[in-house]
Design a protein around this motif. Structure first.
Motif, mmCIF file in Angstrom:
data_model
loop_
_atom_site.group_PDB
_atom_site.id
_atom_site.type_symbol
_atom_site.label_atom_id
_atom_site.label_comp_id
_atom_site.label_asym_id
_atom_site.label_seq_id
_atom_site.Cartn_x
_atom_site.Cartn_y
_atom_site.Cartn_z
ATOM 1 N N ARG A 87 0.840 -1.209 0.000
ATOM 2 C CA ARG A 87 0.000 0.000 0.000
ATOM 3 C C ARG A 87 0.882 1.270 0.000
ATOM 4 O O ARG A 87 0.584 2.255 -0.673
ATOM 5 C CB ARG A 87 -0.905 -0.023 1.232
ATOM 6 N N PHE B 123 -11.616 -4.586 -6.573
ATOM 7 C CA PHE B 123 -10.929 -4.871 -5.308
ATOM 8 C C PHE B 123 -9.474 -5.244 -5.580
ATOM 9 O O PHE B 123 -9.190 -6.229 -6.245
ATOM 10 C CB PHE B 123 -11.703 -5.943 -4.531
ATOM 11 N N TYR C 77 -3.318 -2.128 -2.629
ATOM 12 C CA TYR C 77 -3.434 -0.797 -2.016
ATOM 13 C C TYR C 77 -4.792 -0.526 -1.368
ATOM 14 O O TYR C 77 -5.072 0.594 -0.960
ATOM 15 C CB TYR C 77 -3.119 0.305 -3.048
ATOM 16 N N LEU C 78 -5.663 -1.542 -1.311
ATOM 17 C CA LEU C 78 -6.979 -1.337 -0.706
ATOM 18 C C LEU C 78 -7.083 -2.136 0.590
ATOM 19 O O LEU C 78 -6.748 -3.315 0.620
ATOM 20 C CB LEU C 78 -8.065 -1.784 -1.687
ATOM 21 N N ILE D 290 -11.477 6.790 -1.543
ATOM 22 C CA ILE D 290 -11.485 5.323 -1.466
ATOM 23 C C ILE D 290 -11.579 4.837 -2.903
ATOM 24 O O ILE D 290 -12.603 5.038 -3.579
ATOM 25 C CB ILE D 290 -12.656 4.805 -0.608
ATOM 26 N N TYR D 291 -10.515 4.224 -3.361
ATOM 27 C CA TYR D 291 -10.409 3.930 -4.790
ATOM 28 C C TYR D 291 -10.815 2.493 -5.093
ATOM 29 O O TYR D 291 -10.076 1.557 -4.795
ATOM 30 C CB TYR D 291 -8.976 4.199 -5.263
ATOM 31 N N LEU D 292 -11.993 2.360 -5.670
ATOM 32 C CA LEU D 292 -12.515 1.030 -6.026
ATOM 33 C C LEU D 292 -12.604 0.916 -7.542
ATOM 34 O O LEU D 292 -13.567 0.365 -8.077
ATOM 35 C CB LEU D 292 -13.889 0.825 -5.370
ATOM 36 N N GLU E 257 -11.264 0.482 4.535
ATOM 37 C CA GLU E 257 -11.790 1.329 3.454
ATOM 38 C C GLU E 257 -13.031 0.703 2.826
ATOM 39 O O GLU E 257 -13.945 1.407 2.386
ATOM 40 C CB GLU E 257 -10.723 1.520 2.374
#
Ligand SMILES: *Cc1c(COP(=O)(O)O)cnc(C)c1O
Length: 397
Positions: free
Chosen positions: A8, A359, A363-364, A18-20, A368
């Protein structure tokens, strides 16, 4: 065991976001900004034309191709980078059709990404003479692999629903029917373990700007199985796929193996970004990424279904049948996604009614995912999407 806190930290993610949507465009690897700057300044700037040899620019398409090859189970020396995925689909298909004389049907499914289908239609039109693209529902593909099929052309993971095809089983069926199989790994490479060699794929193609994080416009890749590498004839017979580009012969002779799938001058700056992005994989195991992706996706489905009765799961419920994304149907999905974007939760929308969330464990983080579900609940329960400014369609959805 992969340390996901460490990976991450290798990415730049804007505060409060929040990057999805890493299934559509991966974020910036921190090292990529420096790497590109160095390539610009020290290589292009100082070496100019000599950079092709001195900085190894000319070898990048195969050198980096091999690093991607490791992520997709390819034999070393059988993946090359270049062009965009649409072009690579066309190349693979044209070669495969030439290798299946006497048959003219390209079989694909209606869940395939439109550009793959458009490229196939365009090629069939150019070839004329009975060549045609046939598309069926994803779940009906197996039943339509008959003797008349020349090439089975599928995307392993459906870009809208995340539904995953069984590469090995469908390829085996295609081979038994005398067909070749082309697999598009756009939503697989870097997302889940792929085994093109074990699965006996004849050709595979994919892009690098989604789960491989090479940045907007990053080059595509193509894999040609070793058994075809010296016989597949490239239809886009560009000079850098020639056996001896700098002999400047007037006649075309294809280069050795997969190198023949090169076309023209490679995008060096994009490949510099890709090289830095691939360094992240020196610290990550694809099996760990897959296991964590299933965890994050299951958590998301559980949280969203408990909070948002208006959203209907569009992805397979069984994680084994899914790629690394989760989609929900909602009639006002476009406006809802705009409202989420305005609150820092970034997914995307695919017509007619799909809200899509990717997903990406590199980095998630689980916290989050829960926070995203809370924000989705606020937007849905409060109908916060129901405002004119969220309903005007932009060029990219
Ligand atoms: C993203 C994607 C593409 C994009 O093709 P480009 O030529 O890189 O724009 C093509 N096919 C599939 C299956 C995709 O998911």
């Amino acid at each position: 065991m992969t340390d996901f806190d460490a990976t991450r930290a290798m990415f730049h993610l804007p505060d409060g976001m929040i990057y999805l949507d890493g299934n559509s465009l991966g974020p910036l690897p921190v090292a990529a900004a420096d790497r590109v700057a160095r390539t610009v300044r020290d290589e292009w700037g100082e070496m100019l034309i000599t950079g092709w040899n001195r900085a190894g620019w000319m070898d990048m398409p195969t050198r980096l191709g091999d690093r991607i090859g490791r992520l997709i189970g390819a034999e070393p020396g059988h993946v090359v980078l270049g062009d965009t995925l649409s072009i690579k689909v066309y190349q693979a298909l044209a070669s495969a059709l030439e290798m299946t004389p006497g048959k003219q049907i390209i079989l694909s499914d209606i869940g395939n990404f439109p550009t793959d289908l458009y490229m196939a239609e365009g090629l069939a039109r150019t070839l004329g003479d009975g060549y045609a693209l046939k598309t069926v529902a994803p779940e009906d593909v197996a039943a339509h692999i008959t003797e008349e099929v020349a090439v089975l052309m599928l995307t392993e993971v459906d870009y809208r629903t995340g539904r995953r095809h069984d590469m090995a089983a469908l390829t085996a069926k295609a081979h038994a029917a005398g067909a070749l199989a082309i697999w598009d790994l756009a939503h697989s490479a870097g997302a889940l373990p792929v085994d093109v060699a074990g699965g006996q794929a004849d050709f595979a193609v994919g892009c690098t700007y989604k789960y491989l994080n090479s940045g907007p416009g990053g080059p595509a890749f193509i894999y040609v199985a070793p058994r075809h590498a010296d016989t597949a004839r490239p239809v886009l017979s560009g000079w850098l796929g020639h056996e001896a580009p700098f002999a400047f012969d007037l006649d075309y002779r294809p280069g050795p193996g997969v190198e023949r799938m090169r076309v023209g001058t490679p995008p060096v700056l994009q490949m510099a970004a890709l090289e830095a992005a691939l360094d992240v994989w020196d610290h990550a195991e694809i099996d760990d990424v897959r296991a964590r992706s299933v965890e994050l996706s299951e958590l998301f489905i559980r949280e969203v279904e408990a909070r948002c009765p208006d959203l209907a799961l569009a992805s397979p419920r069984d994680p084994a049948q899914r790629g690394s994304q989760v989609s929900f149907r909602f009639p006002d999905g476009y406006a809802a996604m705009q409202a989420l974007t305005a609150r820092g939760v970034i997914g995307d929308f695919r017509a007619p009614d799909i809200m899509r969330f990717g997903f990406t464990p590199l980095y998630l983080q689980p916290a989050e995912v829960i926070r995203a579900a809370e924000i989705i609940e606020e937007v849905m329960a409060g109908r916060l999407w129901d405002r004119p400014e969220f309903k005007t369609r932009e060029r990219v959805t």
